[in-house]
Design a protein around this motif. Structure first.
Motif, PDB file in Angstrom:
ATOM      1  N   GLN A  70       0.924  -1.272   0.290  1.00 16.04           N
ATOM      2  CA  GLN A  70       0.087   0.072   0.127  1.00 16.04           C
ATOM      3  C   GLN A  70       0.977   1.262  -0.128  1.00 16.04           C
ATOM      4  N   THR A  71       2.100   1.336   0.760  1.00 16.54           N
ATOM      5  CA  THR A  71       2.811   2.243   0.787  1.00 16.54           C
ATOM      6  C   THR A  71       3.490   2.784  -0.666  1.00 16.54           C
ATOM      7  N   LEU A  72       3.858   1.697  -1.218  1.00 21.62           N
ATOM      8  CA  LEU A  72       4.352   1.530  -2.568  1.00 21.62           C
ATOM      9  C   LEU A  72       3.546   2.275  -3.494  1.00 21.62           C
ATOM     10  N   GLY A  73       2.016   1.995  -3.554  1.00 21.97           N
ATOM     11  CA  GLY A  73       1.205   2.504  -4.123  1.00 21.97           C
ATOM     12  C   GLY A  73       1.066   4.037  -4.077  1.00 21.97           C
ATOM     13  N   ILE A  74       1.266   4.415  -2.593  1.00 22.14           N
ATOM     14  CA  ILE A  74       1.065   5.732  -2.311  1.00 22.14           C
ATOM     15  C   ILE A  74       2.331   6.508  -2.690  1.00 22.14           C
ATOM     16  N   VAL A  75       3.474   6.024  -2.856  1.00 22.06           N
ATOM     17  CA  VAL A  75       4.650   6.594  -3.404  1.00 22.06           C
ATOM     18  C   VAL A  75       4.601   6.758  -4.756  1.00 22.06           C
ATOM     19  N   MET A  76       4.002   5.868  -5.464  1.00 17.95           N
ATOM     20  CA  MET A  76       3.887   5.643  -6.865  1.00 17.95           C
ATOM     21  C   MET A  76       3.091   6.728  -7.411  1.00 17.95           C
ATOM     22  N   GLU A  77       2.109   7.189  -6.619  1.00 20.19           N
ATOM     23  CA  GLU A  77       1.083   8.027  -6.971  1.00 20.19           C
ATOM     24  C   GLU A  77       1.534   9.476  -6.834  1.00 20.19           C
ATOM     25  N   ASN A  78       2.646   9.705  -6.054  1.00 21.78           N
ATOM     26  CA  ASN A  78       3.127  10.801  -5.563  1.00 21.78           C
ATOM     27  C   ASN A  78       4.682  11.316  -6.084  1.00 21.78           C
ATOM     28  N   VAL A  79       5.047  10.427  -7.355  1.00 23.56           N
ATOM     29  CA  VAL A  79       6.058  10.850  -8.031  1.00 23.56           C
ATOM     30  C   VAL A  79       5.631  10.976  -9.482  1.00 23.56           C
ATOM     31  N   THR A  80       6.618  11.626 -10.445  1.00 24.62           N
ATOM     32  CA  THR A  80       6.200  11.671 -11.698  1.00 24.62           C
ATOM     33  C   THR A  80       6.071  10.266 -12.101  1.00 24.62           C
ATOM     34  N   PRO A  81       5.196   9.860 -13.176  1.00 21.62           N
ATOM     35  CA  PRO A  81       4.958   8.561 -13.608  1.00 21.62           C
ATOM     36  C   PRO A  81       6.048   8.013 -14.368  1.00 21.62           C
ATOM     37  N   VAL A  82       6.783   8.839 -15.064  1.00 24.12           N
ATOM     38  CA  VAL A  82       8.312   8.223 -15.770  1.00 24.12           C
ATOM     39  C   VAL A  82       9.257   7.837 -14.564  1.00 24.12           C
ATOM     40  N   ARG A  83       9.326   8.451 -13.446  1.00 29.53           N
ATOM     41  CA  ARG A  83      10.145   8.021 -12.440  1.00 29.53           C
ATOM     42  C   ARG A  83       9.558   6.774 -11.848  1.00 29.53           C
ATOM     43  N   ALA A  84       8.147   6.808 -11.775  1.00 34.99           N
ATOM     44  CA  ALA A  84       7.689   5.330 -11.029  1.00 34.99           C
ATOM     45  C   ALA A  84       7.800   4.314 -11.867  1.00 34.99           C
ATOM     46  N   LEU A  85       7.698   4.548 -13.172  1.00 34.48           N
ATOM     47  CA  LEU A  85       7.992   3.626 -14.177  1.00 34.48           C
ATOM     48  C   LEU A  85       9.296   3.030 -13.986  1.00 34.48           C
ATOM     49  N   THR A  86      10.327   3.701 -14.000  1.00 36.63           N
ATOM     50  CA  THR A  86      11.732   3.515 -14.083  1.00 36.63           C
ATOM     51  C   THR A  86      12.102   2.673 -12.712  1.00 36.63           C
ATOM     52  N   ALA A  87      11.573   3.211 -11.602  1.00 40.23           N
ATOM     53  CA  ALA A  87      11.816   2.700 -10.413  1.00 40.23           C
ATOM     54  C   ALA A  87      11.380   0.968 -10.234  1.00 40.23           C
ATOM     55  N   LEU A  88      10.052   1.030 -10.559  1.00 42.16           N
ATOM     56  CA  LEU A  88       9.379  -0.287 -10.894  1.00 42.16           C
ATOM     57  C   LEU A  88      10.262  -1.282 -11.578  1.00 42.16           C
ATOM     58  N   MET A  89      10.536  -0.809 -12.844  1.00 43.19           N
ATOM     59  CA  MET A  89      11.212  -1.496 -13.636  1.00 43.19           C
ATOM     60  C   MET A  89      12.576  -2.103 -13.109  1.00 43.19           C
ATOM     61  N   ASP A  90      13.376  -1.090 -12.457  1.00 45.27           N
ATOM     62  CA  ASP A  90      14.726  -1.077 -11.810  1.00 45.27           C
ATOM     63  C   ASP A  90      14.845  -2.225 -10.971  1.00 45.27           C
ATOM     64  N   SER A  91      13.685  -1.913 -10.119  1.00 44.64           N
ATOM     65  CA  SER A  91      13.699  -2.628  -8.500  1.00 44.64           C
ATOM     66  C   SER A  91      12.801  -4.088  -8.721  1.00 44.64           C
ATOM     67  N   GLY A  92      11.711  -4.232  -9.423  1.00 43.95           N
ATOM     68  CA  GLY A  92      11.034  -5.120  -9.391  1.00 43.95           C
ATOM     69  C   GLY A  92      10.988  -6.771 -10.209  1.00 43.95           C
ATOM     70  N   VAL A  93      11.813  -6.299 -11.383  1.00 42.01           N
ATOM     71  CA  VAL A  93      11.670  -7.403 -11.934  1.00 42.01           C
ATOM     72  C   VAL A  93      13.040  -8.362 -12.218  1.00 42.01           C
ATOM     73  N   GLN A  94      13.869  -7.945 -11.665  1.00 43.31           N
ATOM     74  CA  GLN A  94      15.127  -8.891 -11.452  1.00 43.31           C
ATOM     75  C   GLN A  94      14.870 -10.234 -10.608  1.00 43.31           C
ATOM     76  N   ASN A  95      15.668 -10.915 -10.733  1.00 47.94           N
ATOM     77  CA  ASN A  95      15.692 -12.222 -10.192  1.00 47.94           C
ATOM     78  C   ASN A  95      15.212 -12.564  -8.476  1.00 47.94           C
ATOM     79  N   ARG A  96      13.849 -12.101  -8.390  1.00 48.04           N
ATOM     80  CA  ARG A  96      13.448 -12.004  -6.760  1.00 48.04           C
ATOM     81  C   ARG A  96      12.506 -12.796  -6.724  1.00 48.04           C
ATOM     82  N   PRO A  97      12.151 -12.859  -5.282  1.00 47.22           N
ATOM     83  CA  PRO A  97      11.025 -13.999  -4.877  1.00 47.22           C
ATOM     84  C   PRO A  97       9.636 -13.481  -5.813  1.00 47.22           C
ATOM     85  N   VAL A  98       8.627 -14.490  -5.564  1.00 47.97           N
ATOM     86  CA  VAL A  98       7.458 -14.405  -6.330  1.00 47.97           C
ATOM     87  C   VAL A  98       6.749 -13.010  -5.728  1.00 47.97           C
TER      88      VAL A  98
END
Length: 133
Positions: A29-57
């Motif tokens: 929920q906090t991540l959702g709030i953060v993503m709503e309060n940054v520019t969409p391009v920065r949110a997109l970049t942060a999620l692509m960089d942090s969430g798609v690597q070889n991580r848990p499900v």
């Protein structure tokens, strides 16, 4: 907040991975709030960089869910104009082929959004076998 979104996303996604369920929900929920309060391009970049690597499900699922929300918010035309459009295609395809059903669902929804734009359709056809689309 734009300058700190990468670190915040990493910390929150780490909390999604190795915390009790109630903390996982709060972190998401906090991540959702953060993503709503940054520019969409920065949110997109942060999620692509942090969430798609070889991580848990749980991390891939959470990142895919929020990435889909950002994509829906931005719209396909604005997404096509981002400098990392090609990487977005690869991320969407990776999520669409994920082993976890929820992550796969979010990825398939991303691909559907991308297929509605000619540039993305071309990129998808170049990077994925047509039968997989």
């Amino acid at each position: 907040m734009d300058s700190e979104v990468d670190e915040v996303a990493q910390v929150l996604l780490q909390m999604v991975w190795n915390s009790p369920e109630f903390i996982q929900k709060a972190a998401s929920q906090t991540l959702g709030i953060v993503m709503e309060n940054v520019t969409p391009v920065r949110a997109l970049t942060a999620l692509m960089d942090s969430g798609v690597q070889n991580r848990p499900v749980q991390v891939r699922k959470c990142a895919a869910q929020h990435l889909l929300l950002v994509m829906e918010k931005m719209g396909v035309t604005e997404l096509a104009g981002t400098p990392r459009a090609e990487m977005l295609v690869h991320v969407a395809v990776a999520h669409a082929q994920d082993c976890h059903k929820d992550t796969r669902h979010y990825g398939q929804e991303m691909v559907k959004i991308l297929l509605s734009h000619q540039n993305f359709k071309r990129l998808l056809e170049q990077s994925v076998f047509t039968c997989d689309l």
